[in-house]
Every structure is written in C-alpha cells, then in structure tokens.
Motif scaffolding. Structure first.
Motif, PDB file in Angstrom:
ATOM      1  N   VAL A 197       0.829  -1.206   0.000  1.00 27.82           N
ATOM      2  CA  VAL A 197       0.000   0.000   0.000  1.00 27.82           C
ATOM      3  C   VAL A 197       0.864   1.257   0.000  1.00 27.82           C
ATOM      4  CG1 VAL A 197      -1.649   1.337   1.368  1.00 27.82           C
ATOM      5  CG2 VAL A 197      -1.990  -1.122   1.048  1.00 27.82           C
ATOM      6  N   VAL A 198       1.910   1.285   0.832  1.00 27.94           N
ATOM      7  CA  VAL A 198       2.791   2.454   0.883  1.00 27.94           C
ATOM      8  C   VAL A 198       3.501   2.637  -0.459  1.00 27.94           C
ATOM      9  CG1 VAL A 198       4.873   3.421   1.947  1.00 27.94           C
ATOM     10  CG2 VAL A 198       3.086   2.406   3.380  1.00 27.94           C
ATOM     11  N   ALA A 199       3.988   1.545  -1.031  1.00 29.56           N
ATOM     12  CA  ALA A 199       4.644   1.635  -2.339  1.00 29.56           C
ATOM     13  C   ALA A 199       3.686   2.196  -3.385  1.00 29.56           C
ATOM     14  CB  ALA A 199       5.152   0.261  -2.765  1.00 29.56           C
ATOM     15  N   TRP A 200       2.445   1.756  -3.340  1.00 28.18           N
ATOM     16  CA  TRP A 200       1.455   2.227  -4.310  1.00 28.18           C
ATOM     17  C   TRP A 200       1.145   3.704  -4.094  1.00 28.18           C
ATOM     18  CZ3 TRP A 200       0.132   0.380  -8.747  1.00 28.18           C
ATOM     19  CH2 TRP A 200      -1.017   0.836  -9.387  1.00 28.18           C
ATOM     20  N   GLN A 201       0.996   4.111  -2.843  1.00 30.19           N
ATOM     21  CA  GLN A 201       0.740   5.523  -2.554  1.00 30.19           C
ATOM     22  C   GLN A 201       1.878   6.407  -3.040  1.00 30.19           C
ATOM     23  OE1 GLN A 201       0.116   5.227   1.677  1.00 30.19           O
ATOM     24  NE2 GLN A 201      -2.109   4.973   1.480  1.00 30.19           N
ATOM     25  N   GLN A 202       3.097   5.927  -2.893  1.00 28.87           N
ATOM     26  CA  GLN A 202       4.239   6.699  -3.374  1.00 28.87           C
ATOM     27  C   GLN A 202       4.235   6.802  -4.889  1.00 28.87           C
ATOM     28  OE1 GLN A 202       7.720   4.859  -1.642  1.00 28.87           O
ATOM     29  NE2 GLN A 202       7.347   5.760   0.373  1.00 28.87           N
ATOM     30  N   LEU A 203       3.859   5.725  -5.563  1.00 29.17           N
ATOM     31  CA  LEU A 203       3.762   5.782  -7.025  1.00 29.17           C
ATOM     32  C   LEU A 203       2.674   6.758  -7.465  1.00 29.17           C
ATOM     33  CD1 LEU A 203       4.141   1.977  -7.862  1.00 29.17           C
ATOM     34  CD2 LEU A 203       5.791   3.773  -8.392  1.00 29.17           C
ATOM     35  N   LEU A 204       1.533   6.731  -6.782  1.00 26.22           N
ATOM     36  CA  LEU A 204       0.425   7.613  -7.143  1.00 26.22           C
ATOM     37  C   LEU A 204       0.724   9.081  -6.883  1.00 26.22           C
ATOM     38  CD1 LEU A 204      -2.769   5.690  -5.951  1.00 26.22           C
ATOM     39  CD2 LEU A 204      -1.866   5.882  -8.275  1.00 26.22           C
ATOM     40  N   ALA A 205       1.756   9.354  -6.074  1.00 27.88           N
ATOM     41  CA  ALA A 205       2.131  10.750  -5.817  1.00 27.88           C
ATOM     42  C   ALA A 205       2.712  11.416  -7.062  1.00 27.88           C
ATOM     43  CB  ALA A 205       3.139  10.819  -4.671  1.00 27.88           C
ATOM     44  N   SER A 206       3.056  10.622  -8.056  1.00 22.74           N
ATOM     45  CA  SER A 206       3.584  11.150  -9.315  1.00 22.74           C
ATOM     46  C   SER A 206       2.463  11.244 -10.343  1.00 22.74           C
ATOM     47  CB  SER A 206       4.704  10.255  -9.847  1.00 22.74           C
ATOM     48  OG  SER A 206       4.973  10.532 -11.203  1.00 22.74           O
ATOM     49  N   SER A 207       2.183  12.456 -10.817  1.00 20.02           N
ATOM     50  CA  SER A 207       1.130  12.617 -11.827  1.00 20.02           C
ATOM     51  C   SER A 207       1.486  11.877 -13.112  1.00 20.02           C
ATOM     52  CB  SER A 207       0.895  14.102 -12.110  1.00 20.02           C
ATOM     53  OG  SER A 207       2.094  14.732 -12.566  1.00 20.02           O
ATOM     54  N   GLU A 208       2.792  11.784 -13.388  1.00 19.10           N
ATOM     55  CA  GLU A 208       3.219  11.051 -14.585  1.00 19.10           C
ATOM     56  C   GLU A 208       2.848   9.581 -14.473  1.00 19.10           C
ATOM     57  OE1 GLU A 208       5.122  13.092 -12.855  1.00 19.10           O
ATOM     58  OE2 GLU A 208       5.636  14.720 -14.245  1.00 19.10           O
ATOM     59  N   PHE A 209       3.043   9.006 -13.275  1.00 18.05           N
ATOM     60  CA  PHE A 209       2.679   7.600 -13.080  1.00 18.05           C
ATOM     61  C   PHE A 209       1.177   7.412 -13.216  1.00 18.05           C
ATOM     62  CE2 PHE A 209       1.077   4.200 -10.376  1.00 18.05           C
ATOM     63  CZ  PHE A 209       1.782   3.110 -10.864  1.00 18.05           C
ATOM     64  N   VAL A 210       0.392   8.305 -12.629  1.00 16.86           N
ATOM     65  CA  VAL A 210      -1.064   8.191 -12.679  1.00 16.86           C
ATOM     66  C   VAL A 210      -1.543   8.193 -14.130  1.00 16.86           C
ATOM     67  CG1 VAL A 210      -3.235   9.346 -12.115  1.00 16.86           C
ATOM     68  CG2 VAL A 210      -1.429   9.198 -10.401  1.00 16.86           C
ATOM     69  N   THR A 211      -1.013   9.108 -14.928  1.00 17.21           N
ATOM     70  CA  THR A 211      -1.396   9.173 -16.340  1.00 17.21           C
ATOM     71  C   THR A 211      -0.986   7.907 -17.071  1.00 17.21           C
ATOM     72  OG1 THR A 211      -1.176  11.584 -16.336  1.00 17.21           O
ATOM     73  CG2 THR A 211      -1.120  10.480 -18.479  1.00 17.21           C
ATOM     74  N   TRP A 212       0.225   7.464 -16.800  1.00 15.90           N
ATOM     75  CA  TRP A 212       0.741   6.258 -17.465  1.00 15.90           C
ATOM     76  C   TRP A 212      -0.025   5.011 -17.053  1.00 15.90           C
ATOM     77  CZ3 TRP A 212       3.069   2.079 -14.942  1.00 15.90           C
ATOM     78  CH2 TRP A 212       3.692   1.130 -15.773  1.00 15.90           C
ATOM     79  N   ALA A 213      -0.312   4.849 -15.744  1.00 16.43           N
ATOM     80  CA  ALA A 213      -0.960   3.642 -15.229  1.00 16.43           C
ATOM     81  C   ALA A 213      -2.377   3.480 -15.746  1.00 16.43           C
ATOM     82  CB  ALA A 213      -0.957   3.641 -13.701  1.00 16.43           C
TER      83      ALA A 213
END
Length: 235
Positions: A31-47
């Motif tokens: 969950v923490v790893a995922w939250q850290q990834l979601l903190a990046s707008s680039e990741f959110v757009t890509w995912a």
C-alpha cells in the motif's frame, strides 16, 4: 569425530502459515509503495493505460526501495528478501515447471527454506475491458487448482482498479460469485461468505477456497485463504 549436520527440515508441505503480523507487514508495504507511485502525476497518467505486467514492474521496484529505506515498520532486508516478479516455479504435481506468480515474498526466517514457502500474489487489472469474472477465472483459480501456492495455506490477489472503479472488493466479488452460483459455474467459489480484515491498513477482503488435489507426498493441501488487495489507479 562427530559432525553436526544441523536441524532437519521442519516438515514437508503444506508449510506452516505465516502469522497475520507478517502478512500485514507485506500488505502495508504494498500500500505504501502504491501511494508513493500515485504521488507522481506522470505515473497516474501512465498507469491509466499500462498493462498489468508493466505496472507490477513499477510496484516491485518501489517495494525494493522500501526494503532499503526501512520506512515501513517490519519490512526490512533483515526480514524479507527482495520481492520476486514472475519467478518460475513448478505446480503441485511437479510436472509443469514454468508457473510464474506475479509477485513472491520470502521471509528469511521461514523454515523449511523453499521457494514454495512464501506469500504469492497474482496481479490483475480490473476495468478497461477486464472484469471481476476475469479476476476469478485467470487469477483466483490459479491458487485453487494448485498452479500457485500449493504448499501454503494463504496467498493474495492484487487488483489494479481502473476508473470508473467497481464497488468495494468484497461487494464486487460477492456479486460476481452470486451470479456464478445462479448459472451453476461453481469452480473455485468460496464455501462461506467473504470476511473483511478490519485491522488492516487498507481494505482487505478475505475468501476461503477448498482445493481438491493431493500433494506429491499424498497429503491434502487444505483450504487456501486469499487476501484481496485492490489498488486504485487514481489517487
């Protein structure tokens, strides 16, 4: 002269289950790893359009970073080895040797030492044309029929949930399984209602599934408990 050959292995499979504490440490790290990834707008757009494999690669990399930093209590390199993505393992029969669970977590203190004495996860996208039926048929069934985690009493399912999100995991799964029962598609369905882990840091639905195969030592594997962790692809 005598030689100390050490302690014998602590029993054949099925192996002793992990404690709930160890399972929750792994879940908290995910969950923490995922939250850290979601903190990046680039990741959110890509995912939002990325395939399951590539999302899991990013998640694995961030989990390895957490092992190094130790910022998730209990999730350290002193307790866990780096999570493995797609490691080839054999199925319960030993005949099929190229099964590839999406993520595998090994505890360094777990005995006996075995690449099957682990917490295995299968990861699935839900949304973008992939349904809860797919999650069941192409994910849950891999644990029920002995392809994965045949030596363990527990394993996990991770869903990357694309917008618009379905209902909560527990509601969506119960709805899927109710419809399957009505159509007499009974393979892999749990015999009892889902439970919720109210003590987890993130909503965890828990289902218990019977397994009908026998291990190579002729022992029954027992039921398998699946912990369902659904992660949104939007913050």
């Amino acid at each position: 002269m005598s030689f100390d050959l050490g302690k014998p292995p602590e029993g054949p499979p099925p192996y002793q289950p992990w404690t709930s504490r160890h399972l929750k440490i792994v879940e908290r790290a995910i969950v923490v790893a995922w939250q850290q990834l979601l903190a990046s707008s680039e990741f959110v757009t890509w995912a939002a359009s990325a395939v399951e494999r590539d999302i899991t690669v990013k998640l694995q990399a961030r989990l390895i970073q957490l092992l190094n930093t130790g910022e998730v209590h209990g999730f350290t390199a002193a307790a866990f080895s780096p999570p493995i993505r797609g490691q080839e393992v054999d199925d319960y029969s030993g005949k099929d040797k190229e099964k590839r669970p999406d993520l595998t977590f090994l505890r360094l203190a777990a005995r006996p030492v075995s690449n099957h004495h682990a917490q295995f996860y299968e990861c699935k996208v839900i949304g973008r044309g992939r349904t809860v039926d797919d999650y069941h048929n192409d994910g849950i069934m891999r644990f029920v029929d002995g392809r994965y985690a045949w030596g363990m009493a527990h394993a996990g399912m991770i869903a990357y949930v694309s917008p618009p999100p379905p209902l909560m995991a527990s509601t969506a799964l119960e709805s899927c399984w109710t419809k399957a029962r009505q159509k007499l598609r009974l393979a892999g369905l749990p015999a009892s209602p889902l439970k919720l882990d109210q003590t987890a840091s993130h909503p965890i639905a828990i289902s218990v599934h019977s397994r009908g195969f026998r291990l190579s030592n002729l022992r029954p594997p027992g039921d398998i408990t699946l912990r369902h962790l659904w992660l949104p692809t939007l913050p």
